[in-house]
Design a protein around this motif. Structure first.
Motif, PDB file in Angstrom:
ATOM      1  N   ALA A  63      68.104  14.300  35.819  1.00 52.47           N
ATOM      2  CA  ALA A  63      69.525  14.021  35.735  1.00 52.47           C
ATOM      3  C   ALA A  63      69.988  13.178  36.917  1.00 52.47           C
ATOM      4  CB  ALA A  63      70.307  15.331  35.685  1.00 52.47           C
ATOM      5  N   LEU A  64      69.452  13.469  38.113  1.00 52.86           N
ATOM      6  CA  LEU A  64      69.827  12.693  39.294  1.00 52.86           C
ATOM      7  C   LEU A  64      69.360  11.244  39.160  1.00 52.86           C
ATOM      8  CD1 LEU A  64      68.983  15.343  42.025  1.00 52.86           C
ATOM      9  CD2 LEU A  64      71.266  14.560  41.376  1.00 52.86           C
ATOM     10  N   THR A  65      68.153  11.069  38.591  1.00 47.94           N
ATOM     11  CA  THR A  65      67.660   9.711  38.371  1.00 47.94           C
ATOM     12  C   THR A  65      68.561   8.947  37.413  1.00 47.94           C
ATOM     13  OG1 THR A  65      65.394  10.452  38.771  1.00 47.94           O
ATOM     14  CG2 THR A  65      65.664   8.359  37.602  1.00 47.94           C
ATOM     15  N   TRP A  66      68.977   9.629  36.339  1.00 42.24           N
ATOM     16  CA  TRP A  66      69.873   8.991  35.372  1.00 42.24           C
ATOM     17  C   TRP A  66      71.182   8.596  36.043  1.00 42.24           C
ATOM     18  CZ3 TRP A  66      74.765   9.841  33.530  1.00 42.24           C
ATOM     19  CH2 TRP A  66      75.142   9.122  32.396  1.00 42.24           C
ATOM     20  N   LEU A  67      71.736   9.479  36.884  1.00 49.93           N
ATOM     21  CA  LEU A  67      72.985   9.169  37.564  1.00 49.93           C
ATOM     22  C   LEU A  67      72.839   7.961  38.487  1.00 49.93           C
ATOM     23  CD1 LEU A  67      74.463  12.660  38.512  1.00 49.93           C
ATOM     24  CD2 LEU A  67      75.495  10.956  37.014  1.00 49.93           C
ATOM     25  N   ARG A 119      61.751   2.418  24.320  1.00 48.79           N
ATOM     26  CA  ARG A 119      60.988   3.363  25.133  1.00 48.79           C
ATOM     27  C   ARG A 119      60.826   4.656  24.351  1.00 48.79           C
ATOM     28  NH1 ARG A 119      65.401   5.252  29.724  1.00 48.79           N
ATOM     29  NH2 ARG A 119      66.941   6.046  28.255  1.00 48.79           N
ATOM     30  N   LEU A 120      59.918   5.434  24.804  1.00 52.74           N
ATOM     31  CA  LEU A 120      59.666   6.752  24.216  1.00 52.74           C
ATOM     32  C   LEU A 120      60.488   7.797  24.965  1.00 52.74           C
ATOM     33  CD1 LEU A 120      58.104   9.013  22.722  1.00 52.74           C
ATOM     34  CD2 LEU A 120      56.281   8.715  24.416  1.00 52.74           C
ATOM     35  N   THR A 121      61.197   8.621  24.221  1.00 51.03           N
ATOM     36  CA  THR A 121      61.860   9.786  24.806  1.00 51.03           C
ATOM     37  C   THR A 121      61.068  11.031  24.432  1.00 51.03           C
ATOM     38  OG1 THR A 121      64.079   8.818  24.795  1.00 51.03           O
ATOM     39  CG2 THR A 121      63.937  11.218  24.822  1.00 51.03           C
ATOM     40  N   ALA A 157      65.966  19.707  26.858  1.00 49.08           N
ATOM     41  CA  ALA A 157      66.937  19.602  25.762  1.00 49.08           C
ATOM     42  C   ALA A 157      68.378  19.766  26.232  1.00 49.08           C
ATOM     43  CB  ALA A 157      66.609  20.629  24.679  1.00 49.08           C
ATOM     44  N   ASP A 158      68.620  20.667  27.178  1.00 49.60           N
ATOM     45  CA  ASP A 158      70.004  20.860  27.607  1.00 49.60           C
ATOM     46  C   ASP A 158      70.482  19.773  28.560  1.00 49.60           C
ATOM     47  OD1 ASP A 158      68.485  21.621  29.759  1.00 49.60           O
ATOM     48  OD2 ASP A 158      69.357  23.611  29.974  1.00 49.60           O
ATOM     49  N   GLY A 159      69.597  18.843  28.933  1.00 47.90           N
ATOM     50  CA  GLY A 159      70.003  17.713  29.745  1.00 47.90           C
ATOM     51  C   GLY A 159      70.087  16.423  28.944  1.00 47.90           C
ATOM     52  N   TYR A 160      69.908  16.524  27.626  1.00 52.60           N
ATOM     53  CA  TYR A 160      69.901  15.351  26.767  1.00 52.60           C
ATOM     54  C   TYR A 160      71.301  15.068  26.244  1.00 52.60           C
ATOM     55  CZ  TYR A 160      68.579  12.211  22.929  1.00 52.60           C
ATOM     56  OH  TYR A 160      68.461  11.143  22.082  1.00 52.60           O
ATOM     57  N   GLY A 183      61.538  32.509  14.754  1.00 54.68           N
ATOM     58  CA  GLY A 183      62.083  31.286  14.196  1.00 54.68           C
ATOM     59  C   GLY A 183      63.309  30.727  14.882  1.00 54.68           C
ATOM     60  N   GLU A 184      63.652  31.216  16.087  1.00 55.67           N
ATOM     61  CA  GLU A 184      64.867  30.760  16.751  1.00 55.67           C
ATOM     62  C   GLU A 184      64.556  29.765  17.865  1.00 55.67           C
ATOM     63  OE1 GLU A 184      67.094  34.131  18.032  1.00 55.67           O
ATOM     64  OE2 GLU A 184      67.071  35.081  16.063  1.00 55.67           O
ATOM     65  N   ALA A 185      65.606  29.026  18.257  1.00 56.09           N
ATOM     66  CA  ALA A 185      65.454  28.021  19.310  1.00 56.09           C
ATOM     67  C   ALA A 185      65.475  28.678  20.680  1.00 56.09           C
ATOM     68  CB  ALA A 185      66.593  27.003  19.218  1.00 56.09           C
ATOM     69  N   PRO A 186      64.767  28.098  21.659  1.00 52.49           N
ATOM     70  CA  PRO A 186      64.877  28.597  23.034  1.00 52.49           C
ATOM     71  C   PRO A 186      66.275  28.321  23.571  1.00 52.49           C
ATOM     72  CG  PRO A 186      63.580  26.582  22.971  1.00 52.49           C
ATOM     73  CD  PRO A 186      63.827  26.969  21.551  1.00 52.49           C
ATOM     74  N   ASP A 187      66.656  29.038  24.612  1.00 49.14           N
ATOM     75  CA  ASP A 187      68.024  28.941  25.126  1.00 49.14           C
ATOM     76  C   ASP A 187      68.414  27.520  25.504  1.00 49.14           C
ATOM     77  OD1 ASP A 187      68.289  31.603  24.757  1.00 49.14           O
ATOM     78  OD2 ASP A 187      68.471  32.162  26.864  1.00 49.14           O
ATOM     79  N   ASP A 188      67.487  26.767  26.104  1.00 49.70           N
ATOM     80  CA  ASP A 188      67.854  25.435  26.573  1.00 49.70           C
ATOM     81  C   ASP A 188      68.023  24.426  25.438  1.00 49.70           C
ATOM     82  OD1 ASP A 188      65.238  24.934  25.855  1.00 49.70           O
ATOM     83  OD2 ASP A 188      64.521  24.516  27.873  1.00 49.70           O
ATOM     84  N   SER A 189      67.709  24.822  24.208  1.00 51.28           N
ATOM     85  CA  SER A 189      67.786  23.908  23.069  1.00 51.28           C
ATOM     86  C   SER A 189      68.891  24.270  22.081  1.00 51.28           C
ATOM     87  CB  SER A 189      66.442  23.889  22.326  1.00 51.28           C
ATOM     88  OG  SER A 189      65.388  23.591  23.201  1.00 51.28           O
TER      89      SER A 189
END
Length: 597
Positions: A26-30, A62-64, A97-100, A121-127
């Motif tokens: 996130a810092l790099t993106w900023l 680019r690939l994400t 995922a939570d930084g996307y 079958g559930e998503a992890p918290d960060d997603s």
């Protein structure tokens, strides 16, 4: 650090606040964002205009690599994929995922997702937010996108890798083109993840029009020699194995202390300790006897030859049933009962069987012939068990502490137990166990030591909060610490009671609320205590407190989350949708974190 002369003093605190708690991605993106803003504000140069060269749009693609991880496995696999991509000279970014920024999805051309399934079958918290967006009406059409999904899961659950498969289907529904089938990796992750990554890198090279670099290798980068990892664990000596539940209690909970001397292992509060278990000799003998096999028979599998006893003791799961093994055994046994459980409309019955029966139960109730080599090939490789660390290195030095519930029960055909808890509970002081540390960057103390924290940890979920309080005390943190703890009985199940009482007396713990569910006619749980203290809980949170939850994902964590939503509506005057947005915002800020299992 003093503000630079080119940054107004009035703006310096805003930059500091913005950067606080952000990860490097996130810092790099900023930094790139602000650089772009600066470039856009520069005055035109008094130079002759240059005709821009033709732009190769394929080179700009680019690939994400997007990952969602609950315990760190998906993060580790995504990082390994990124290493292979980097070795191939491809342009990529790696994002949790939570930084996307979901608004960017419509502009993606190549997307790889590595995601673990939480529970059944559930998503992890960060997603959670990403998955909610993807399944909403706001999700864009994606005709330009090419993608692939790798799921990590546990085949002892009926909806194995369920969240990965649902994401894959939804992306295809939105018009994206699938590059390869969904990877569904069981706990022996590399069996599926390795080939999936190899294929993914080749496909990325084709999509991005990048030829293979001469001499480039797409072999994952190996850890430095001597570094303790999952694959290269450290043999830690057991220093203490002490029961911390009272006599006559229904549970056997233990406090273990292990030596890390000489390992150079470092961990932080919130991290987990991975333990490689060894199966009980009694269970190994039972399975060998049921199948009429020779425990000393040499078995070759995947270029390794070992006696059957060693395969079953150290390399195969015996206490966890999986759907793939059940499918194979149903075919061998010809059991109509087992085959019926595998039908699509029998998921609930299958879930109960997988949760309540073990390999020995199935071999006994539905006999079928297995050779030693066939059995080794069919059983799932053993996987390490992860335990929330119950200590701070600032307090204990070269040690690591665990809080362990020994899982053991009787059936009509004999005793049953959990592989790791049985192994650890029976360890004697001086014996060794193979361990490694799994980072959990989403479950960290606030970087600001003046922030208050609210810790909700019934049962063995109390473990990381023992580490939190030790760490905050050693660091001289000025923020307040509030603990909610629950268990069945005060007399037998108040884990670390003396420590908490001393912490209250010394001021290291500022508030303690306990819920002993079976000590009165009406059951009382931690979520009830939260709602009893609703006004104060809400005031702490609105004042900047961080909230942490650790323990059972299926019931407790959901009930606690609902209690927090109820508190927001009651004390904050919010509607249900507003309360959800409030809690989602806390999670996005890192102020609502869960370590659930």
């Amino acid at each position: 650090m003093p503000a630079p002369t080119y940054l107004p003093e009035s703006k310096h605190h805003l930059v500091t606040e913005l950067a606080d708690g952000l990860e490097s991605a996130a810092l790099t993106w900023l930094s790139g964002y602000f650089a772009g803003v600066a470039q856009g504000r520069q005055l035109p140069r008094a130079e002759p205009a240059l005709v821009p060269a033709a732009v190769d749009t394929s080179a700009q693609k680019r690939l994400t690599i997007l990952y969602g991880s609950q315990t760190g496995n998906a993060k580790r696999v995504a990082e390994s994929l990124a290493e292979q991509v980097a070795a191939s000279g491809l342009d990529y970014r790696l994002v949790r995922a939570d930084g996307y920024a979901t608004r960017e999805l419509k502009d993606e051309h190549l997307l790889y997702l590595v995601i673990s399934t939480q529970g059944d079958g559930e998503a992890p918290d960060d997603s959670l937010a990403f998955v909610e967006f993807l399944n909403s009406r706001r999700a864009p059409k994606l005709p330009q996108l090419q993608y692939a999904v790798l799921g990590l899961g546990d085949s002892s659950y009926p909806l194995f890798c369920g969240i990965a498969q649902s994401i894959d289907a939804r992306l295809a529904e939105l018009g994206a083109r699938r590059l390869q089938d969904t990877g569904t990796a069981d706990l022996d992750i590399e069996t599926i993840a390795g080939p999936w990554r190899e294929q993914a890198v080749l496909q990325a090279r084709e999509v991005l029009k990048k030829p293979a670099a001469k001499g480039a290798s797409i072999t994952p980068l190996h850890p430095k020699t001597g570094k303790v990892t999952r694959e290269r664990p450290f043999a830690a000596e057991l220093l203490l194995n002490q029961a911390i539940t009272g006599r006559g209690g229904a549970k056997d909970v233990r406090h273990l202390e292990l030596s890390l001397e000489g390992s150079h292992v470092r961990y932080q509060p919130g991290d987990a300790l991975g333990v490689w278990p060894v199966q009980s000799p009694l269970l190994v003998d039972r399975i060998v006897s049921l199948l009429g096999l020779d425990a000393d028979e040499a078995v070759e599998h995947q270029q390794a030859t070992r006696p059957l006893r060693e395969w079953l003791s150290r390399h195969r799961e015996l206490t966890v049933l999986t759907r793939p093994f059940l499918t194979a055994h149903a075919e061998r046994s010809g059991s109509g009962e087992l085959q019926a459980l595998l039908l699509p409309d029998a998921q609930e019955s299958l879930k109960r069987l997988l949760a309540n029966q073990q390999l020995a139960d199935i071999l006994e109730s539905h006999p079928a012939p297995w050779t030693a080599s066939e059995l080794v090939a069919a059983l799932r490789p053993i996987s390490p068990r992860m335990y929330s660390i119950a200590s701070s290195q600032a307090a204990v030095g070269e040690e690591v502490h665990l809080t362990l519930a020994n899982v053991a029960y009787e059936t009509a055909t004999g005793p049953r137990w959990g592989a790791a808890s049985n192994f650890l509970s029976n360890l004697r002081e001086g014996e060794r166990v193979d361990v490694f540390v799994e980072e959990n960057t989403r479950f960290r103390l606030p970087s600001d030591p003046a922030r208050d924290i609210i810790m909700i940890g019934p049962g063995t979920g109390i473990a990381p909060f023992r580490a939190f309080v030790q760490e905050r005390s050693a660091a001289g943190a000025t923020g307040r610490n509030w603990l909610f703890f629950g268990n069945p009985h005060f007399a037998t199940d108040f884990l670390y009671q003396t420590e908490w009482q001393q912490a209250l007396k010394s001021g290291r713990l500022h508030r303690l609320d306990v819920a002993f569910s079976r000590d009165q006619a009406e059951k009382v749980y931690v979520q009830h205590k939260l709602k009893e203290r609703a006004a104060e809980v809400y005031a702490w949170i609105q004042g900047g407190a961080h909230v942490y939850v650790c323990g059972d994902a299926n019931r407790m964590a959901r009930d606690v989350q609902q209690a927090l939503l109820d508190i927001a509506q009651q004390e904050g005057g919010m509607e249900a949708a507003q309360a959800k947005a409030w809690l989602d915002a806390l999670a996005a800020q890192g102020r609502y974190a869960r370590d659930v299992y």
